[in-house]
Design an enzyme around this catalytic site. Structure first.
Site, PDB file in Angstrom:
ATOM      1  N   MET A  37       0.655  -1.282   0.061  1.00 35.38           N
ATOM      2  CA  MET A  37      -0.378  -0.213  -0.163  1.00 35.38           C
ATOM      3  C   MET A  37       0.703   1.140  -0.135  1.00 35.38           C
ATOM      4  O   MET A  37       1.770   1.054   0.763  1.00 35.38           O
ATOM      5  CB  MET A  37      -0.777  -0.229   1.418  1.00 35.38           C
ATOM      6  CG  MET A  37      -1.389   1.254   1.531  1.00 35.38           C
ATOM      7  SD  MET A  37      -1.922   1.344   3.334  1.00 35.38           S
ATOM      8  CE  MET A  37      -4.066   0.400   2.917  1.00 35.38           C
ATOM      9  N   ASP A  39       0.419   5.266  -1.014  1.00 33.48           N
ATOM     10  CA  ASP A  39      -0.811   6.930  -1.004  1.00 33.48           C
ATOM     11  C   ASP A  39      -2.563   6.065  -0.448  1.00 33.48           C
ATOM     12  O   ASP A  39      -2.943   5.917  -1.307  1.00 33.48           O
ATOM     13  CB  ASP A  39      -0.492   7.699  -2.282  1.00 33.48           C
ATOM     14  CG  ASP A  39       0.395   7.816  -2.994  1.00 33.48           C
ATOM     15  OD1 ASP A  39       0.997   7.389  -2.090  1.00 33.48           O
ATOM     16  OD2 ASP A  39       0.271   8.805  -3.336  1.00 33.48           O
ATOM     17  N   TRP A  63       6.467  -2.138  -4.195  1.00 38.93           N
ATOM     18  CA  TRP A  63       5.600  -1.426  -5.328  1.00 38.93           C
ATOM     19  C   TRP A  63       5.869  -1.845  -6.621  1.00 38.93           C
ATOM     20  O   TRP A  63       7.207  -2.308  -6.912  1.00 38.93           O
ATOM     21  CB  TRP A  63       6.096   0.032  -5.454  1.00 38.93           C
ATOM     22  CG  TRP A  63       5.090   1.350  -5.966  1.00 38.93           C
ATOM     23  CD1 TRP A  63       4.507   1.783  -5.966  1.00 38.93           C
ATOM     24  CD2 TRP A  63       5.320   1.038  -7.269  1.00 38.93           C
ATOM     25  NE1 TRP A  63       3.965   2.888  -6.614  1.00 38.93           N
ATOM     26  CE2 TRP A  63       4.630   2.359  -7.459  1.00 38.93           C
ATOM     27  CE3 TRP A  63       6.529   0.924  -8.989  1.00 38.93           C
ATOM     28  CZ2 TRP A  63       4.373   3.159  -9.015  1.00 38.93           C
ATOM     29  CZ3 TRP A  63       6.139   1.407  -9.659  1.00 38.93           C
ATOM     30  CH2 TRP A  63       5.760   2.382 -10.290  1.00 38.93           C
ATOM     31  N   PHE A  98      -2.861   5.536 -10.237  1.00 39.22           N
ATOM     32  CA  PHE A  98      -1.949   6.116  -9.551  1.00 39.22           C
ATOM     33  C   PHE A  98      -2.868   6.680  -8.895  1.00 39.22           C
ATOM     34  O   PHE A  98      -3.851   6.549  -9.159  1.00 39.22           O
ATOM     35  CB  PHE A  98      -1.221   7.020 -10.358  1.00 39.22           C
ATOM     36  CG  PHE A  98       0.243   6.371 -10.882  1.00 39.22           C
ATOM     37  CD1 PHE A  98       0.478   4.684 -10.680  1.00 39.22           C
ATOM     38  CD2 PHE A  98       1.274   6.997 -10.834  1.00 39.22           C
ATOM     39  CE1 PHE A  98       2.156   4.880 -10.699  1.00 39.22           C
ATOM     40  CE2 PHE A  98       2.906   6.615 -10.946  1.00 39.22           C
ATOM     41  CZ  PHE A  98       2.562   5.095 -11.267  1.00 39.22           C
ATOM     42  N   ARG A 167       0.485  14.778 -12.441  1.00 32.63           N
ATOM     43  CA  ARG A 167      -0.573  13.341 -11.854  1.00 32.63           C
ATOM     44  C   ARG A 167      -1.278  14.441 -10.228  1.00 32.63           C
ATOM     45  O   ARG A 167      -0.863  14.874 -10.147  1.00 32.63           O
ATOM     46  CB  ARG A 167       0.140  12.174 -11.251  1.00 32.63           C
ATOM     47  CG  ARG A 167       1.630  13.246 -10.324  1.00 32.63           C
ATOM     48  CD  ARG A 167       2.553  11.775 -10.152  1.00 32.63           C
ATOM     49  NE  ARG A 167       3.390  11.393  -9.612  1.00 32.63           N
ATOM     50  CZ  ARG A 167       4.883  12.200  -9.877  1.00 32.63           C
ATOM     51  NH1 ARG A 167       4.967  11.685 -11.290  1.00 32.63           N
ATOM     52  NH2 ARG A 167       6.042  12.335  -9.122  1.00 32.63           N
ATOM     53  N   ASP A 168      -2.134  13.162 -10.361  1.00 31.55           N
ATOM     54  CA  ASP A 168      -2.376  13.106  -8.487  1.00 31.55           C
ATOM     55  C   ASP A 168      -3.883  14.054  -8.711  1.00 31.55           C
ATOM     56  O   ASP A 168      -3.930  15.184  -7.798  1.00 31.55           O
ATOM     57  CB  ASP A 168      -1.198  13.420  -7.599  1.00 31.55           C
ATOM     58  CG  ASP A 168      -0.188  12.694  -7.753  1.00 31.55           C
ATOM     59  OD1 ASP A 168      -0.596  11.123  -8.076  1.00 31.55           O
ATOM     60  OD2 ASP A 168       0.571  12.434  -7.336  1.00 31.55           O
ATOM     61  N   GLU A 223       3.961  16.656  -5.391  1.00 37.02           N
ATOM     62  CA  GLU A 223       3.066  15.472  -5.568  1.00 37.02           C
ATOM     63  C   GLU A 223       1.610  15.452  -4.875  1.00 37.02           C
ATOM     64  O   GLU A 223       1.541  16.097  -4.581  1.00 37.02           O
ATOM     65  CB  GLU A 223       3.717  14.395  -5.508  1.00 37.02           C
ATOM     66  CG  GLU A 223       4.797  13.251  -6.176  1.00 37.02           C
ATOM     67  CD  GLU A 223       5.275  11.913  -6.126  1.00 37.02           C
ATOM     68  OE1 GLU A 223       5.195  10.990  -6.734  1.00 37.02           O
ATOM     69  OE2 GLU A 223       5.197  12.421  -4.911  1.00 37.02           O
ATOM     70  N   TRP A 306       8.642   7.399   1.445  1.00 38.46           N
ATOM     71  CA  TRP A 306       9.519   6.605   0.322  1.00 38.46           C
ATOM     72  C   TRP A 306      11.029   5.833   0.584  1.00 38.46           C
ATOM     73  O   TRP A 306      11.069   4.845  -0.148  1.00 38.46           O
ATOM     74  CB  TRP A 306       9.344   7.381  -0.901  1.00 38.46           C
ATOM     75  CG  TRP A 306       7.873   7.747  -1.864  1.00 38.46           C
ATOM     76  CD1 TRP A 306       7.216   8.796  -2.119  1.00 38.46           C
ATOM     77  CD2 TRP A 306       7.847   6.205  -2.573  1.00 38.46           C
ATOM     78  NE1 TRP A 306       6.073   8.376  -2.784  1.00 38.46           N
ATOM     79  CE2 TRP A 306       6.446   6.896  -2.498  1.00 38.46           C
ATOM     80  CE3 TRP A 306       7.542   4.522  -2.644  1.00 38.46           C
ATOM     81  CZ2 TRP A 306       5.754   5.991  -3.112  1.00 38.46           C
ATOM     82  CZ3 TRP A 306       6.642   3.824  -3.431  1.00 38.46           C
ATOM     83  CH2 TRP A 306       5.407   4.727  -3.767  1.00 38.46           C
TER      84      TRP A 306
HETATM   85  C1  FRU Z   1       2.958   9.832  -3.943  1.00 37.65           C
HETATM   86  C2  FRU Z   1       2.893   8.783  -5.392  1.00 37.65           C
HETATM   87  C3  FRU Z   1       2.274  10.055  -5.861  1.00 37.65           C
HETATM   88  C4  FRU Z   1       1.608   8.492  -7.416  1.00 37.65           C
HETATM   89  C5  FRU Z   1       2.012   7.441  -6.432  1.00 37.65           C
HETATM   90  C6  FRU Z   1       2.012   6.300  -7.767  1.00 37.65           C
HETATM   91  O1  FRU Z   1       3.819   8.630  -3.193  1.00 37.65           O
HETATM   92  O2  FRU Z   1       4.469   9.597  -6.257  1.00 37.65           O
HETATM   93  O3  FRU Z   1       2.217  10.551  -7.222  1.00 37.65           O
HETATM   94  O4  FRU Z   1       0.630   8.672  -8.242  1.00 37.65           O
HETATM   95  O5  FRU Z   1       2.637   7.403  -5.610  1.00 37.65           O
HETATM   96  O6  FRU Z   1       1.772   5.091  -7.210  1.00 37.65           O
END
Ligand code: FRU
Length: 511
Positions: A37, A39, A63, A98, A167-168, A223, A306
């Site tokens: 797991m 985000d 991941w 994502f 993204r996001d 992000e 991370w």
């Molecule tokens: C943040 C991130 C996001 C992305 C996701 C990928 O932790 O890098 O920017 O959408 O994780 O798993």
């Protein structure tokens, strides 16, 4: 129509979640049903329940190709898993579904917005990830990706933006019924900014403006943006990559930042006034918020980092957990956080001590990160455990000289302890998990600057088996960290270099 890839993920998680004993997970911090797991995604209140989706790879504890896992809760503490919501099963998201967010549409259905990732061959012969924004509509259980996907492509971004780091999406609805979407983006020169899009129907989007910029500070790519209004201010939450350390406010690497500013709703103009870290501990990232039906703004983050996310065994059946949901508020221009009040209903077995004297001794007061002397210090009958809500208030016992340090050691036994050490002369609190059972050479210590200068300090420590979250000074600062300590280590000790007076209430958390 669910795809074979989603079907496989759903079958896999249902089969293999049984391998994980409930006592090997935290009790009330959400973990992946099985596997990996990261985000939180789509944090929302829908059809009478909180929904929390998450970046998910069911097949291993590292991941990989991202899915969306899914869980629901009535109180944000007891979670029930639902089948995985989305899998990377379309051309435009085959390399990852994502992060993103969720909203209830006018017709009562739920819309998930997310970033689709596809590796495409470039003219230079290299494969690069193209990131596009997509939607899926569902009923709280099954979601159908939109025919119109991707709903936002790289050709809409303004000059100086990237189609690779895009993204996001965070979606919200304005009082006039129109929708806004905020997306993180990194310009080719490495600086980041947030792009704002507008829509009448939450499907066809038009670029509106650059909403906020990092202007070469606060890391590179921002992000997981979130935006909301709180007590008349606009709040932008971001998780920047590549931060440079800045005093004790920001540490290097992936960080968390809260921008506080003014917000003009008519023109969607956010003007930053101040910024601060969101969490000063070791493990907190990619936070999102939800507005509860009774009007509270509640934030949840990935309680991980991370940099240290590979520091575990591949044999683990799960990896990654969410933070405690936290109620946020503004006080004296700062973001404050409190554990959600629902936690209090699980408090049991109250143990209270008033005016305990922690006798000062230079010999035994533990320095953060120093092993040994473990059996020393004050222990209090009935004060131990790994599933606890602990309130501590201290003050120096000697009116003439301020003490140098006071330490609470938790998850302690003969070889392990995780320490929270306060140095009133520097107004610094150190969280140290060097001796928490980790076998990895990763960062184990972090410091936060507190407001107190007179030797008084208030803290609330929430432990849920494999983590602690320390709310200092009524939530003015929060420090979160996961720990790896064997569950048998449940001692709690107090030490100080000079006499310190202690008030303390401990509850077991029974859930
Ligand atoms: C943040 C991130 C996001 C992305 C996701 C990928 O932790 O890098 O920017 O959408 O994780 O798993």
């Amino acid at each position: 129509m669910s795809s074979q890839i989603l079907h496989n993920a759903r079958q896999y998680e249902e089969t293999y979640e049984k391998d994980i004993r409930p006592e090997d997970r935290p009790a009330f911090h959400l973990t992946p049903r099985v596997g990996w797991m990261n985000d939180p995604n789509g944090f929302s209140f829908y059809q009478g329940k909180y929904h929390l989706f998450y970046q998910y790879y069911p097949y291993a504890s590292h991941w990989d190709s991202m899915h969306w896992g899914h869980a629901v809760s009535e109180d944000l503490l007891c979670w029930e898993y639902l089948p995985a919501a989305m899998a990377p099963d379309q051309d435009y998201d085959k390399d990852g579904v994502f992060s993103g967010s969720a909203i209830t549409l006018e017709d009562g259905r739920q819309l998930l917005v997310y970033t689709g990732v596809e590796k495409q061959l470039q003219s230079d012969g290299q494969y690069k990830e193209i990131q596009v924004q997509c939607g899926a509509i569902g009923d709280g259980l099954d979601y159908q990706k939109l025919e119109a996907n991707p709903v936002i492509k790289g050709d809409t971004v303004p000059e100086g933006s990237s189609i690779y780091d895009f993204r996001d999406p965070k979606v919200w609805q304005k009082p006039d019924g129109t929708y806004r979407l905020l997306v993180g983006n990194r310009a080719p020169d490495g600086t980041g900014h947030l792009l704002l899009y507008k829509s009448e129907d939450a499907c066809s989007w038009e670029f509106q403006k650059v909403f906020a910029k990092n202007e070469g500070r606060l890391g590179s790519m921002w992000e997981c943006p979130d935006f909301f209004e709180l007590d008349g201010k606009g709040i932008v939450l971001i998780s920047p990559q590549d931060m440079l350390p800045q005093g004790l406010e920001y540490h290097g690497g992936n960080g968390t930042v809260c921008l506080i500013g003014s917000y003009d709703a008519d023109t969607d103009t956010f003007t930053e006034e101040t910024n601060q870290a969101v969490d000063y501990g070791l493990d907190f990232y990619a936070m999102q918020t939800v507005l509860t039906p009774d009007g509270r703004r509640v934030m949840i983050g990935w309680m991980q980092n991370w940099e240290t996310s590979k520091a575990h065994s591949d044999q683990d059946r799960w990896f990654g957990q969410m933070s405690l949901p936290r109620e946020v508020s503004l006080k004296n221009g700062r973001l404050y956080q409190q554990p959600i009040r629902e936690l209090e209903q699980y408090r049991g077995n109250k143990v209270e001590y008033k005016d305990v004297l922690v006798k000062g001794s230079r010999a035994i007061s533990s320095e953060p990160g120093v092993a040994g002397e473990n059996s020393l210090g004050v222990t209090l009958e009935g004060v131990e455990g790994r599933l606890i809500d602990l309130e501590v208030e201290i003050s120096g016992a000697d009116a003439d000289t301020l003490y140098d340090r006071f330490t609470v050691s938790l998850a302690a036994d003969n070889c392990c302890h995780t320490d929270i050490c306060f140095r009133p002369k520097e107004s610094v609190v150190t969280l140290d998990r060097t001796f928490s059972g980790s076998r990895y050479d990763v960062v184990h210590q972090r410091q936060a600057k507190v407001a107190s200068t007179d030797g008084t300090l208030k803290m609330r420590i929430i432990m849920d088996r494999f983590s602690l979250e320390v709310f200092l000074e009524d939530g003015r600062e929060v420090m979160s960290a996961v720990i790896y300590t064997d569950m048998a280590a449940e001692g709690i000790r107090f030490t100080a270099d000079q006499d310190v007076r202690l008030q303390m209430t401990k509850y077991d958390l029974e859930l």
